[in-house]
Structure formats: structure tokens, C-alpha cells
Design a protein around this motif. Structure first.
Motif, PDB file in Angstrom:
ATOM      1  N   LYS A  38       7.971   7.865 -20.238  1.00  0.00           N
ATOM      2  CA  LYS A  38       6.741   8.657 -20.376  1.00  0.00           C
ATOM      3  C   LYS A  38       6.955   9.835 -21.325  1.00  0.00           C
ATOM      4  N   MET A  39       8.109  10.482 -21.217  1.00  0.00           N
ATOM      5  CA  MET A  39       8.392  11.618 -22.101  1.00  0.00           C
ATOM      6  C   MET A  39       8.510  11.164 -23.551  1.00  0.00           C
ATOM      7  N   ALA A  40       9.146  10.042 -23.772  1.00  0.00           N
ATOM      8  CA  ALA A  40       9.277   9.526 -25.140  1.00  0.00           C
ATOM      9  C   ALA A  40       7.913   9.166 -25.714  1.00  0.00           C
ATOM     10  N   GLY A  41       7.047   8.576 -24.900  1.00  0.00           N
ATOM     11  CA  GLY A  41       5.697   8.262 -25.347  1.00  0.00           C
ATOM     12  C   GLY A  41       4.905   9.512 -25.675  1.00  0.00           C
ATOM     13  N   SER A  42       5.079  10.548 -24.887  1.00  0.00           N
ATOM     14  CA  SER A  42       4.393  11.813 -25.135  1.00  0.00           C
ATOM     15  C   SER A  42       4.853  12.447 -26.448  1.00  0.00           C
ATOM     16  N   VAL A  43       6.137  12.405 -26.710  1.00  0.00           N
ATOM     17  CA  VAL A  43       6.668  12.947 -27.969  1.00  0.00           C
ATOM     18  C   VAL A  43       6.127  12.151 -29.157  1.00  0.00           C
ATOM     19  N   THR A  44       6.040  10.842 -29.004  1.00  0.00           N
ATOM     20  CA  THR A  44       5.501   9.997 -30.076  1.00  0.00           C
ATOM     21  C   THR A  44       4.053  10.359 -30.370  1.00  0.00           C
ATOM     22  N   LEU A  45       3.239  10.511 -29.325  1.00  0.00           N
ATOM     23  CA  LEU A  45       1.833  10.892 -29.515  1.00  0.00           C
ATOM     24  C   LEU A  45       1.706  12.272 -30.148  1.00  0.00           C
ATOM     25  N   ARG A  46       2.559  13.205 -29.730  1.00  0.00           N
ATOM     26  CA  ARG A  46       2.519  14.549 -30.301  1.00  0.00           C
ATOM     27  C   ARG A  46       2.848  14.506 -31.793  1.00  0.00           C
ATOM     28  N   ASN A  47       3.845  13.730 -32.162  1.00  0.00           N
ATOM     29  CA  ASN A  47       4.197  13.610 -33.581  1.00  0.00           C
ATOM     30  C   ASN A  47       3.083  12.954 -34.384  1.00  0.00           C
ATOM     31  N   SER A  49      -0.143  12.976 -33.666  1.00  0.00           N
ATOM     32  CA  SER A  49      -1.274  13.902 -33.795  1.00  0.00           C
ATOM     33  C   SER A  49      -0.964  14.994 -34.817  1.00  0.00           C
ATOM     34  N   PHE A  50       0.273  15.461 -34.849  1.00  0.00           N
ATOM     35  CA  PHE A  50       0.645  16.478 -35.836  1.00  0.00           C
ATOM     36  C   PHE A  50       0.572  15.918 -37.251  1.00  0.00           C
ATOM     37  N   GLN A  51       1.050  14.700 -37.439  1.00  0.00           N
ATOM     38  CA  GLN A  51       0.981  14.081 -38.767  1.00  0.00           C
ATOM     39  C   GLN A  51      -0.463  13.848 -39.189  1.00  0.00           C
ATOM     40  N   GLY A  52      -1.326  13.467 -38.236  1.00  0.00           N
ATOM     41  CA  GLY A  52      -2.750  13.303 -38.532  1.00  0.00           C
ATOM     42  C   GLY A  52      -3.395  14.621 -38.923  1.00  0.00           C
ATOM     43  N   ALA A  53      -3.014  15.707 -38.245  1.00  0.00           N
ATOM     44  CA  ALA A  53      -3.551  17.027 -38.582  1.00  0.00           C
ATOM     45  C   ALA A  53      -3.068  17.472 -39.960  1.00  0.00           C
ATOM     46  N   GLU A  54      -1.809  17.231 -40.259  1.00  0.00           N
ATOM     47  CA  GLU A  54      -1.275  17.583 -41.587  1.00  0.00           C
ATOM     48  C   GLU A  54      -1.993  16.811 -42.690  1.00  0.00           C
ATOM     49  N   ALA A  55      -2.239  15.531 -42.462  1.00  0.00           N
ATOM     50  CA  ALA A  55      -2.936  14.715 -43.468  1.00  0.00           C
ATOM     51  C   ALA A  55      -4.364  15.206 -43.664  1.00  0.00           C
ATOM     52  N   ALA A  56      -5.052  15.518 -42.558  1.00  0.00           N
ATOM     53  CA  ALA A  56      -6.425  16.032 -42.659  1.00  0.00           C
ATOM     54  C   ALA A  56      -6.439  17.393 -43.359  1.00  0.00           C
ATOM     55  N   LEU A  57      -5.432  18.216 -43.120  1.00  0.00           N
ATOM     56  CA  LEU A  57      -5.337  19.516 -43.780  1.00  0.00           C
ATOM     57  C   LEU A  57      -5.212  19.341 -45.289  1.00  0.00           C
ATOM     58  N   ARG A  58      -4.389  18.400 -45.728  1.00  0.00           N
ATOM     59  CA  ARG A  58      -4.222  18.158 -47.172  1.00  0.00           C
ATOM     60  C   ARG A  58      -5.515  17.647 -47.792  1.00  0.00           C
ATOM     61  N   VAL A  59      -6.265  16.812 -47.067  1.00  0.00           N
ATOM     62  CA  VAL A  59      -7.555  16.332 -47.570  1.00  0.00           C
ATOM     63  C   VAL A  59      -8.518  17.509 -47.709  1.00  0.00           C
ATOM     64  N   SER A 143      -3.055  13.584 -27.019  1.00  0.00           N
ATOM     65  CA  SER A 143      -2.405  14.697 -27.702  1.00  0.00           C
ATOM     66  C   SER A 143      -3.282  15.195 -28.848  1.00  0.00           C
ATOM     67  N   ARG A 144      -3.332  16.506 -29.012  1.00  0.00           N
ATOM     68  CA  ARG A 144      -4.152  17.134 -30.054  1.00  0.00           C
ATOM     69  C   ARG A 144      -3.308  18.213 -30.734  1.00  0.00           C
ATOM     70  N   SER A 145      -3.309  18.196 -32.061  1.00  0.00           N
ATOM     71  CA  SER A 145      -2.604  19.220 -32.840  1.00  0.00           C
ATOM     72  C   SER A 145      -3.607  19.903 -33.756  1.00  0.00           C
ATOM     73  N   VAL A 146      -3.499  21.221 -33.860  1.00  0.00           N
ATOM     74  CA  VAL A 146      -4.375  22.001 -34.725  1.00  0.00           C
ATOM     75  C   VAL A 146      -3.503  22.773 -35.703  1.00  0.00           C
ATOM     76  N   VAL A 147      -3.786  22.629 -37.002  1.00  0.00           N
ATOM     77  CA  VAL A 147      -3.067  23.372 -38.036  1.00  0.00           C
ATOM     78  C   VAL A 147      -4.091  24.025 -38.958  1.00  0.00           C
ATOM     79  N   GLU A 148      -3.681  25.133 -39.567  1.00  0.00           N
ATOM     80  CA  GLU A 148      -4.570  25.856 -40.481  1.00  0.00           C
ATOM     81  C   GLU A 148      -3.805  26.290 -41.709  1.00  0.00           C
ATOM     82  N   SER A 149      -4.549  26.486 -42.782  1.00  0.00           N
ATOM     83  CA  SER A 149      -3.958  27.086 -43.968  1.00  0.00           C
ATOM     84  C   SER A 149      -5.031  27.954 -44.615  1.00  0.00           C
ATOM     85  N   ILE A 150      -4.572  28.925 -45.374  1.00  0.00           N
ATOM     86  CA  ILE A 150      -5.461  29.764 -46.173  1.00  0.00           C
ATOM     87  C   ILE A 150      -5.257  29.351 -47.606  1.00  0.00           C
TER      88      ILE A 150
END
Length: 153
Positions: A38-47, A49-59, A143-150
Motif C-alpha cells: 500500500k505504501m509503495a502504491g501511494s508513493v507511485t500515485l504521489r509521483n 500526480s507531481f509529474q502531471g502537475a509539472e507537465a501542466a505547469l509547463r503547458v 493523490s493531488r499535487s499543486v505547484v506554482e511558478s511566477i
């Protein structure tokens, strides 16, 4: 021969105790393995979601760079980051923050026009840039990740 008569059933009792101990060890090991899975699955989902947030940020940054948001109004007040980033599930306009969310891959991005600022170190010259806050949300499973940039343009 009376000694052997007194020991009848002792081998059965000892083997049952050993069987009970082995069963408890097996159950404990299975419970530990399940928890680790379960912990390994949670880490996978977190990664993811973070990669998805980074990709959306670049777009979103690319959209600002292309000039898509040149007519975006300057946000009023302190221009806080959009609070709905923690709960957003669909693209569209949010009337509370004034941010329009766009779907991108496994997430969303929104852009805010923060303000125009003077970027020149020389007081006599007037070189200004507009600051944009790009907020991106990546979602994978629960899992949900939020990133921001200026972004200055």
C-alpha cells in the motif's frame, strides 16, 4: 511402561503450539507485506500526480509565453493563490478566484495576472514586465499535487 502412558498426547500438544506460533508469524508477515504494498502504491500515485502537475505547469507557462494571456485582467487585492486548487476536479471558470482552469494531461492549470513591475536597475529607464502566477494541479488516483511558478513577461 507406565512412563510412556503418562506422556501420551504431549507430542500433539507441542506440535499444536509450534503450529500456532508459525501461523502467527505468517499472519504478521502477510500484514507487513500488505502494508508495504500500500505504501509503495501511494508513493507511485504521489509521483504520478507531481509529474502531471509539472507537465501542466509547463503547458501553462508556454501559454503565457505565447501571449495567450496578454489581455488577462490584473487580479485585485493581495492576489492570493487560488484556493480551489485543492479541490478542483473539472476545467472551467471559478467565480470566487476569477481563475479559468484548463485541462492538461492528468491535471489542470490556471493563470493569474499579478501585476506589472519595473525590472530595470536604472531608475531613469522604464523597463517593465508583467508577472503571471501559473498554478498547476496534478491528479493521480487519490493523490493531488499543486505547484506554482511566477512567470515574468
Amino acid at each position: 511402561m507406565k512412563i510412556s502412558h503418562a506422556q501420551r498426547g504431549m507430542a500433539l500438544l507441542v506440535s499444536l503450539v509450534f503450529l500456532l506460533v508459525l501461523t502467527l508469524i505468517g499472519l504478521s508477515s502477510m500484514q507487513s507485506a500488505t502494508l508495504q504494498e500500500k505504501m509503495a502504491g501511494s508513493v507511485t500515485l504521489r509521483n504520478q500526480s507531481f509529474q502531471g502537475a509539472e507537465a501542466a505547469l509547463r503547458v501553462g507557462e508556454s501559454a503565457v509565453k505565447r501571449g495567450t494571456y496578454s489581455s488577462l485582467p490584473v487580479c485585485s487585492g493581495q492576489c492570493a493563490p487560488p484556493a480551489e486548487a485543492l479541490v478542483i476536479t473539472v476545467a472551467g471558470f471559478n467565480s470566487t478566484s476569477g481563475v479559468t482552469w484548463f485541462a492538461s494531461g492528468n491535471g489542470f492549470y490556471g493563470v493569474q495576472n499579478i501585476s506589472a513591475v519595473n525590472v530595470s536597475s536604472d531608475v531613469s529607464s522604464d523597463v517593465s514586465a508583467t508577472l503571471y502566477r501559473v498554478t498547476a494541479v496534478g491528479i493521480a488516483g487519490n493523490s493531488r499535487s499543486v505547484v506554482e511558478s511566477i512567470y515574468a513577461k
